[in-house]
Design a protein around this motif. Structure first.
Motif, PDB file in Angstrom:
ATOM      1  N   ASP A 193      -6.435   2.075   8.880  1.00  0.00           N
ATOM      2  CA  ASP A 193      -6.179   2.835   7.650  1.00  0.00           C
ATOM      3  C   ASP A 193      -7.511   3.244   7.015  1.00  0.00           C
ATOM      4  O   ASP A 193      -8.500   2.526   7.103  1.00  0.00           O
ATOM      5  N   ARG A 194      -7.527   4.410   6.392  1.00  0.00           N
ATOM      6  CA  ARG A 194      -8.722   4.883   5.680  1.00  0.00           C
ATOM      7  C   ARG A 194      -8.326   5.314   4.283  1.00  0.00           C
ATOM      8  O   ARG A 194      -7.295   5.960   4.109  1.00  0.00           O
ATOM      9  N   PHE A 195      -9.187   5.000   3.315  1.00  0.00           N
ATOM     10  CA  PHE A 195      -8.964   5.536   1.976  1.00  0.00           C
ATOM     11  C   PHE A 195      -9.208   7.034   2.001  1.00  0.00           C
ATOM     12  O   PHE A 195     -10.232   7.494   2.493  1.00  0.00           O
ATOM     13  N   ASN A 199      -7.898  -1.885   2.669  1.00  0.00           N
ATOM     14  CA  ASN A 199      -6.950  -1.119   3.481  1.00  0.00           C
ATOM     15  C   ASN A 199      -5.919  -2.074   4.078  1.00  0.00           C
ATOM     16  O   ASN A 199      -6.253  -3.193   4.453  1.00  0.00           O
ATOM     17  N   CYS A 238     -13.329   4.126   4.373  1.00  0.00           N
ATOM     18  CA  CYS A 238     -12.955   5.370   3.702  1.00  0.00           C
ATOM     19  C   CYS A 238     -13.171   6.560   4.635  1.00  0.00           C
ATOM     20  O   CYS A 238     -13.886   6.478   5.624  1.00  0.00           O
ATOM     21  N   SER A 242       0.837  -1.190   0.000  1.00  0.00           N
ATOM     22  CA  SER A 242       0.000   0.000   0.000  1.00  0.00           C
ATOM     23  C   SER A 242       0.881   1.253   0.000  1.00  0.00           C
ATOM     24  O   SER A 242       0.612   2.220  -0.726  1.00  0.00           O
ATOM     25  N   GLU A 256      -6.515   8.494  -3.925  1.00  0.00           N
ATOM     26  CA  GLU A 256      -5.872   7.198  -3.685  1.00  0.00           C
ATOM     27  C   GLU A 256      -5.527   6.578  -5.032  1.00  0.00           C
ATOM     28  O   GLU A 256      -6.236   6.802  -6.017  1.00  0.00           O
TER      29      GLU A 256
END
Lengths: 463, 367, 102
Positions: free
Chosen positions: B143-145, B138, B324, A349, B149
């Protein structure tokens, strides 16, 4: 040799803080340093010559595992401060609270540590940049702005110098202060083991001879400190080694970006602390090295292309842990690291986000540094290029080694909340080994403040 | 509050027979505050098959219904006849097809065809319903979008939605056709399809697989929240070419989702199997995360051979965090989701009950 | 030890001839000597492993040199041989670029 009040093993940031404070308190202090003393600026930064003279094993150290992780440790007077990028962060309250909670550490909240951070910042003259960002940093800043991602030009412990900033390394600051206050420095001296008997340390053994001391403080770094304790018969598992696994990308731009003598100090912190994006040293030799990880692609590169190329990285906080094991008959410990599945997902990522950022910054070509990596020129290439970085192809590296002797009152811990070794009354550890985890920031500032806090306790005698 | 442009006299909706499509049409017919500035003018709806027409008219009796394949230019020409200055909400797409090649045909080909016809008809703005699947999963539960992205499509569906979103954003042309993308995650709420009913049934029976600790997080969106997001995307000025996450106010841990559904079902008078295991999630059955990884591998293998198996696909996603950050959507569109998980799930359960859709045995023994 | 050293130099020279073909033989020789020096600095455990891999690699390449030597090492199915090639090549590249490459 004569007897000392304190022998400090290692002259890096932890050892230098310890030596200065002890010497200023009027104690007889000897600092034993395995490496040589090189005046700051005498060898080019990030060069092969610097690797040869100021790094342990010439920088060719690796934590074994799947994938292996190349790491570097300094071995010179002043330790890591002489060779690193000089970037300074304050630790967050959340980080210190998490460490305090998970490792039952006394007095390690931000208010506890803050005065020491101030002391360190003053002495090292931590300051932000005045003036424009150089091109390699500006590219990161531009990409971050276009994507709406947070970032900052990280302050450095450096003063403006002719050409490049002059880093306030230990040999210029704390170690110099220590010597001025009467401490002695013995370079080129490797401590074979500590002389430990019946729960007390009597001194350190150098070249077969014991230098006696009332107290010994080990500050040899997160790999060498546990290895030295192991060689000395102190029961230390060597587990818990924490690093910031890092993946790299060579980015090419239409214009010149590369300053071989310095690196990009801008960091993208949108995904911090889990993930940090930034710039690496990019001498032509290091660009060639990063490209060679991909396969036989160096040959086709035009020789002058490096001026338009720059190495960038994505570094993660890892759930994996490593281990340091001293093996009888071997001079160097064996270091292993186990990267978790989640770590690998986070690295992929990070790689994807880094490439997305660099494309947004205007890079014309991206060359991810892992075996068989494809070349990325458009947004549509990012996903396949990140997905193809498997365990067997990844080429990871790390600096920022921590975690092998975490401070705290947790049962089974080797040291207490102040770095004192539980089973040996007059032995302390005071370096990055004490940080329970790799913090997601450049750790030198944090470790120096904690070293101050610990030596203060040691000198007050209630440790 | 961002500036709203003039409402369009005509709204054209594709995918009208679907979950979102019918929720959107219902909001047309009976707007509420939670729906935001949903257009109230004429609405023209494209159904994929004649079987969908009844459901569409149930949601919005005044809709002008067309039937046909969204990739068929002739169908679209009729649909867009006289649509100059109209707003198009393009929600047609396949999620769980029989064969993998349907993803490209409908999700990419259909979007391309709709863009083309909308442009030549003089449509003012097109709102495209994209998906989280274009961005994968994620890497960690926290974690967040972000708004920006990299595309990292999750298998065939994700790849098709990524390609479609990219085409829609590239097609933005101020002054001729403006395009705006909304990206919803997992839906819930009234007008739900059979697969969501299966989810409720499994939870009621205590058989829904909760992978690992259940700490993995999911953004979800109540369909009425999505209606608000899409309505704002259709109206707010100066957002052409942009894309917006439209989800509930916060992501939910998977264990919370399953527990909430179980509690709502019990509240609403359904018999819910109780697990006596310590640490169990009510309504869920704890399964090692390994099972999801195995399912994901098999799903990949099948999809690489052109085949698609819904249960396997859903199972393979169950250990993942897909979440997100809607901050940018709040800021740029003035989006304020009003429905939250428990209330929204209750509405969905009641909607099923009203329509006689069986979810689980009733606690009072009634049918 | 001497024969091991000359073997590493052979591999380094072959790699450099491929990576920086326009360079002078003299500059490649200097870099290859640096490689030998670097190998002695490896940590004990790594050096031991590299020593074993070097012996295997020598068996693989026989008397070949240049591109042929590199291809043989690249394609060798033996564990460690590919890593040996990678290590020597990267050391050689760094040494060459530091000395003559900028």
């Amino acid at each position: 040799m004569s007897s000392y009040d304190v022998v400090v093993v290692g002259s890096g940031p932890g050892g230098s803080v310890t030596a200065r404070e002890c010497a200023r308190a009027g104690l007889r202090v000897l600092v034993v340093e395995e490496g040589e003393r090189v005046e700051p600026g005498a060898v080019p930064a990030y060069s092969l010559e610097q690797m040869r003279r100021q790094y342990r094993n010439q920088g060719l150290t690796v934590a074994l595992g799947r994938p292996p992780i190349a790491y570097t440790e300094a071995a010179c007077a002043g330790g890591g401060s002489e060779v690193n990028s000089g970037l300074y962060h304050r630790p967050s309250a959340e980080l210190l609270d998490a460490w305090s909670r998970e490792h039952a550490v006394e007095a390690l909240t931000l208010p506890d540590v803050e005065p020491w951070l101030g002391t360190v910042e003053d002495r090292l003259q931590v300051q932000g940049r005045a003036g424009e960002l150089p091109p390699a940093s500006a590219a990161l800043a531009r990409g971050a702005e276009r994507l709406g991602w947070a970032g900052l030009d990280v302050p450095r412990w450096a003063v403006p110098g002719p050409g490049h900033p002059e880093k306030q390394t230990m040999t210029r600051t704390y170690l110099a202060d220590a010597l001025e206050a009467g401490a002695e420095l013995a370079c080129g001296s490797r401590v074979d083991r500590l002389d430990v008997h019946d729960g007390r340390v009597r001194g350190v053994v150098v070249a077969g001879r014991t230098v006696t001391s009332e107290r010994v403080v080990v500050a040899a770094g997160a790999v060498q400190s546990p290895a030295l304790l192991q060689r000395s018969g102190v029961p230390v598992s060597g587990r818990g080694l924490a690093v910031h696994p890092t993946v790299k990308v060579v980015a090419e731009f239409a214009e010149d970006v590369n300053d071989p003598a310095d690196l990009a100090t801008y960091q993208v912190k949108e995904f911090a602390p889990a993930l940090t994006l930034g710039g690496s040293a990019s001498r032509p030799s290091l660009i060639a090295l990063a490209l060679s990880e991909r396969g036989w692609s160096v040959a086709g590169e035009p020789r002058e292309a490096w001026r338009r190329q720059q190495v960038y990285y994505a570094a993660i906080r890892s759930r994996g842990r490593g281990r340091v094991r001293s093996v009888p008959g071997f001079r160097d410990p064996v270091v292993t690291y186990r990267l978790t599945r989640e770590d690998l997902a986070l690295l992929r990522s990070g790689l994807a986000r880094l490439m997305h950022l660099l494309l947004a910054a205007g890079a014309t070509r991206l060359l991810p540094s892992y075996a068989g990596a494809m070349t990325v020129t458009t947004n549509a290439d990012v996903a396949p290029a990140a997905a193809a970085m498997t365990r067997s192809r990844a080429a990871l590296m790390s600096v920022h080694l921590t975690g092998t002797l975490p401070l705290g009152e947790r049962r089974g811990g080797v040291v207490d909340s102040w770095g004192r070794v539980r089973d040996v009354t007059n032995l302390w550890v005071n370096d990055a080994s004490l940080l329970p985890d790799a913090p997601g920031i450049n750790p030198q500032g944090t470790l120096m403040a904690i070293a101050h806090r610990n030596v203060d306790r040691l000198l007050r005698g209630d440790g | 509050m961002p500036d709203l442009g003039e409402p369009a006299a005509l709204t054209v909706l594709t995918g009208a027979g679907g979950w979102f499509g019918r929720a959107w049409l219902r909001a047309h017919a009976a707007p509420q505050h939670r729906h935001g500035p949903v257009p109230t003018g004429r609405v023209r709806a494209l159904a994929g098959s004649p079987g969908e027409v009844t459901g569409i008219l149930e949601a919005c009796p005044g809709a002008e219904v067309h039937v046909g394949d969204v990739v068929d230019p002739e169908v679209l020409q009729t649909l867009f006849a006289g649509a100059e200055g109209a707003v198009v909400v393009h929600a047609a797409g396949v999620i769980h097809p029989r064969r993998v090649d349907e993803f490209a045909r409908v999700n990419v080909g259909g979007t391309r065809a709709v863009l083309e016809q909308a442009r030549s008809a003089g449509v003012r703005r097109l709102v495209h319903v994209s998906s989280n699947s274009a961005f994968g999963v994620n890497p960690t539960p926290t974690d967040r979008f972000r708004h920006e992205e990299p595309f990292r499509p999750y298998l065939g569906y994700g790849a098709s939605k990524a390609a479609a979103e990219a085409e829609v954003r590239a097609a933005h042309d101020p002054g001729t056709l403006e395009t705006v993308v909304v990206r919803p995650p997992w839906f819930y709420g009234p007008w739900q399809p059979v697969r969501q009913t299966t989810f409720f049934t499994m939870v009621a029976a205590g058989r829904f697989p909760v992978m690992g600790s259940g700490a993995q997080q999911r953004s979800m969106v109540h369909v009425d929240n999505l209606v608000q997001g899409a309505a704002l995307a259709a109206r707010v000025s100066d957002v052409g070419g942009d894309a917006f996450w439209v989800a509930d106010a916060r992501p939910y841990p998977m264990a919370e989702i399953v527990r909430t559904v179980a509690e709502v079902l019990a509240d609403e008078g359904y018999l819910v199997a109780r697990s006596r295991l310590p640490g169990a999630v009510p309504g869920g059955r704890r399964v090692p995360a390994l099972v999801a990884r195995g399912a994901e591998r098999l799903d990949r293998l099948l999809q690489s051979r052109g085949r698609y198996q819904q249960e396997l696909h859903v199972l393979g996603e169950m250990d993942k965090t897909i979440a997100c950050d809607i901050a940018y959507t709040r800021e740029r569109l003035g989006y304020e989701p009003e429905v939250e998980l428990r209330e929204g799930m209750r509405e969905a359960v009641r909607w099923c009950r009203q329509r006689g859709i069986a979810l689980a045995p009733r606690a009072d023994g009634a049918r | 030890m001497r024969s091991g050293a000359t073997f590493a130099e052979r591999v380094a020279l072959a790699c450099l001839a491929r990576d920086v073909p326009e360079s002078s033989l003299e500059s490649r020789r200097r870099a290859a000597e640096e490689v030998v020096q670097s190998l002695t600095a490896l940590p004990d455990s790594t050096r031991a492993g590299v020593g074993v891999a070097g012996v295997l690699a020598r068996g693989v390449v026989g008397r070949s040199s240049g591109d042929r030597l590199v291809s043989r090492l690249d394609a060798a199915p033996l564990p460690g041989v590919g890593e040996y090639l990678k290590l020597v090549r990267s050391l050689a590249l760094v040494a060459w670029f530091e000395d003559a490459g900028s």
